[in-house]
Write a protein that holds these residues in place. Structure first.
Motif, PDB file in Angstrom:
ATOM      1  N   ILE A 293       0.862  -1.642  -0.162  1.00 39.51           N
ATOM      2  CA  ILE A 293      -0.007  -0.033  -0.040  1.00 39.51           C
ATOM      3  C   ILE A 293       1.058   0.965   0.154  1.00 39.51           C
ATOM      4  N   GLU A 294       1.878   0.991   1.129  1.00 43.91           N
ATOM      5  CA  GLU A 294       2.890   2.160   1.034  1.00 43.91           C
ATOM      6  C   GLU A 294       3.575   2.743  -0.176  1.00 43.91           C
ATOM      7  N   MET A 295       3.677   1.520  -1.155  1.00 46.25           N
ATOM      8  CA  MET A 295       4.442   1.436  -2.423  1.00 46.25           C
ATOM      9  C   MET A 295       3.820   2.174  -3.649  1.00 46.25           C
ATOM     10  N   VAL A 296       2.345   1.834  -3.353  1.00 42.03           N
ATOM     11  CA  VAL A 296       1.306   2.865  -4.336  1.00 42.03           C
ATOM     12  C   VAL A 296       1.041   4.498  -4.026  1.00 42.03           C
ATOM     13  N   GLY A 297       1.429   4.663  -2.557  1.00 41.89           N
ATOM     14  CA  GLY A 297       1.699   5.812  -1.914  1.00 41.89           C
ATOM     15  C   GLY A 297       2.524   6.684  -2.839  1.00 41.89           C
ATOM     16  N   ALA A 298       3.953   5.803  -2.944  1.00 41.13           N
ATOM     17  CA  ALA A 298       5.247   7.132  -3.065  1.00 41.13           C
ATOM     18  C   ALA A 298       4.870   6.464  -4.553  1.00 41.13           C
ATOM     19  N   LEU A 299       3.944   5.894  -5.243  1.00 36.25           N
ATOM     20  CA  LEU A 299       4.173   6.546  -6.513  1.00 36.25           C
ATOM     21  C   LEU A 299       3.215   7.994  -6.665  1.00 36.25           C
ATOM     22  N   PHE A 300       2.259   7.827  -5.705  1.00 39.89           N
ATOM     23  CA  PHE A 300       1.421   9.352  -5.713  1.00 39.89           C
ATOM     24  C   PHE A 300       2.534  10.109  -5.185  1.00 39.89           C
ATOM     25  N   LEU A 301       2.993   9.952  -4.280  1.00 43.60           N
ATOM     26  CA  LEU A 301       4.184  11.013  -4.196  1.00 43.60           C
ATOM     27  C   LEU A 301       4.571  11.658  -5.570  1.00 43.60           C
ATOM     28  N   ALA A 302       5.248  10.718  -6.002  1.00 42.09           N
ATOM     29  CA  ALA A 302       6.189  11.507  -6.977  1.00 42.09           C
ATOM     30  C   ALA A 302       5.456  11.708  -7.781  1.00 42.09           C
ATOM     31  N   ALA A 303       4.483  11.627  -8.306  1.00 40.16           N
ATOM     32  CA  ALA A 303       3.439  12.594  -8.846  1.00 40.16           C
ATOM     33  C   ALA A 303       3.046  13.494  -8.813  1.00 40.16           C
ATOM     34  N   ALA A 304       3.338  13.947  -7.433  1.00 40.62           N
ATOM     35  CA  ALA A 304       2.739  15.101  -6.408  1.00 40.62           C
ATOM     36  C   ALA A 304       3.519  16.092  -6.502  1.00 40.62           C
TER      37      ALA A 304
END
Length: 437
Positions: A293-304
């Motif tokens: 779940i946190e790895m998916v969140g890290a993708l959101f972090l990169a996009a943001a």
């Protein structure tokens, strides 16, 4: 964990005209590689401080208290960072930038790799915890010394109206470093029995750190030792100044700048480290699921983070920081319900948290360092960032776990609100000072 320095436009052009061209693409690649290696080292430790060290180094305590001790050791690197900046700036002045960076990155990588060889409490007792603490201090000192100014070259080379875009590039090291660290741990906790993972599996991510740092060292030395970079130091655009002289002359700017990114830095370790801790300690969720779940969140972090560059160039970096701090304050009110809910609610908490983090973290580094005069800007940026990480992020997992385990998750929301208030107050004070000048 990087510093961003504003400097007079055209400095880069003059340097490259005299000493050869350093392209923005080369600078960006070196910056991202360097920051990724730094964040990888720190996230490997951060994840292990939840999944490994409470059981191996502090097994005589209950799981919550053992994790608190582990988070206490976690904070030592941030305490060491300002000391490391002072030491390595002196090394740089005496022996040169190449020697400084080589020592710093080998210290950072060696300290991380050395953790993989540490004995457990069952083998040597409390000596294991002291050895872990020594390695953690080494990480902090090494990270401080690894400050190379390459992020500043990106800023100096930014075309008009593109400062926000260039400012976000070094920050991409955070999601990339987290993805690598989380993926390694997710692999081992998935395919190894717990006994094997705690015996030897957890050590492999720390082994990788030394190799990653060697690659980063050569990528960064290639540019740090370039004639263009040297020329910029000679013109004092990026020259270090005596630390205590800088504090005496412009200590107020250090204080204001250190509090400006607190909303971002407080959120930084809460959504990456504390949530993993809470999920595994109190919800029964297995580490593998939450790491994914946190790895998916890290993708959101990169996009943001990328989006922050576009938005900042339209509305201004400080305006974006202010609005993001306000959004984090609103988000903090929902912390008890989301983090205390089921897997779906926790996933929403992670994804929203990583997105807000990206918007503010992408522009948080050095947002107020333009307040420093050119003589003190290099040193001021380094110490301002060190203090911001110490106050905002270093003790965040420890404070959040300590408060929430005794008083409930609403205290975590209160902690986030305090960071948002500090950011807004710092931006307001800075605006008043600028208007009065």
């Amino acid at each position: 964990m990087s510093h961003d320095i504003a400097a007079p436009s055209g400095a880069m052009d003059r340097a490259t005209e005299s000493h050869g061209k350093v392209t923005p693409g080369e600078i960006a690649l070196a910056v991202v590689i360097g920051r990724t290696s730094e964040y990888f080292d720190f996230f490997v430790y951060g994840i292990a401080s939840v999944l490994v060290f409470p059981k191996l180094m502090f097994p005589e305590f209950d799981p919550v208290m053992g994790t608190l001790y582990s988070f206490g050791v976690f904070a030592l690197a941030f305490v060491a960072r300002p000391i490391g900046s002072i030491i390595f700036m002196q090394i740089g002045r005496l022996y040169g930038r190449g020697v400084k960076m080589t020592i710093a990155l080998f210290l950072l990588g060696s300290s991380t790799a050395a953790i993989s060889f540490l004995p457990s409490y069952a083998q040597v007792g409390y000596v294991a915890a002291w050895l872990l603490a020594a390695c953690r201090v080494g990480q902090g000192l090494g990270l401080a010394g690894a400050w190379d100014g390459l992020a500043s070259l990106l800023s100096l080379n930014a075309p008009a109206g593109k400062r926000g875009w260039y400012a976000m590039m070094p920050q991409l090291g955070a999601p990339f470093g987290f993805l690598i660290a989380a993926a390694l741990f997710a692999f081992f906790v998935t395919y190894l029995p717990e006994e094997d993972f705690l015996s030897w599996g957890w050590r492999y991510p720390f082994f990788c750190a030394f190799a990653v740092n060697v690659v980063a060292l050569f990528a960064r030395l290639r540019l740090v030792l370039s004639p263009a970079y040297s020329q910029m130091l000679e013109t004092r655009s990026l020259a270090p100044a005596p630390v205590f002289e800088m504090i005496r002359e412009q200590g107020w700017n250090v204080l204001i700048g250190a509090f400006a990114p607190l909303a971002s830095f407080a959120l930084f370790h809460l959504v990456t480290i504390f949530t993993l801790c809470w999920a595994t300690l109190f919800t029964g969720l297995d580490a593998r699921t939450f790491l994914i779940i946190e790895m998916v969140g890290a993708l959101f972090l990169a996009a943001a983070i990328v989006a922050s560059g576009v938005i900042a160039d339209r509305i201004g970096r400080r305006t974006l920081l202010g609005w993001s701090a306000g959004a984090i304050a609103v988000y903090s009110f929902f912390t008890p319900w989301l983090l205390g809910g089921g897997v779906t609610a926790q996933t929403v908490f992670i994804l929203i948290g990583f997105t807000l983090l990206g918007l503010t973290f992408g522009q948080s580094s050095g947002s107020l360092t333009s307040n420093f005069s050119s003589k003190y800007r290099y040193t001021g940026a380094a110490l301002t960032s060190d203090l911001a990480w110490l106050v905002g992020a270093g003790f965040a997992p420890f404070v959040a776990l300590g408060l929430s385990s005794h008083f409930g998750l609403f205290t975590v929301g209160g902690y986030l609100i305090s960071g948002a208030i500090c950011t807004l107050a710092s931006l307001f004070i800075n605006r008043q000072l600028v208007m009065n000048d």
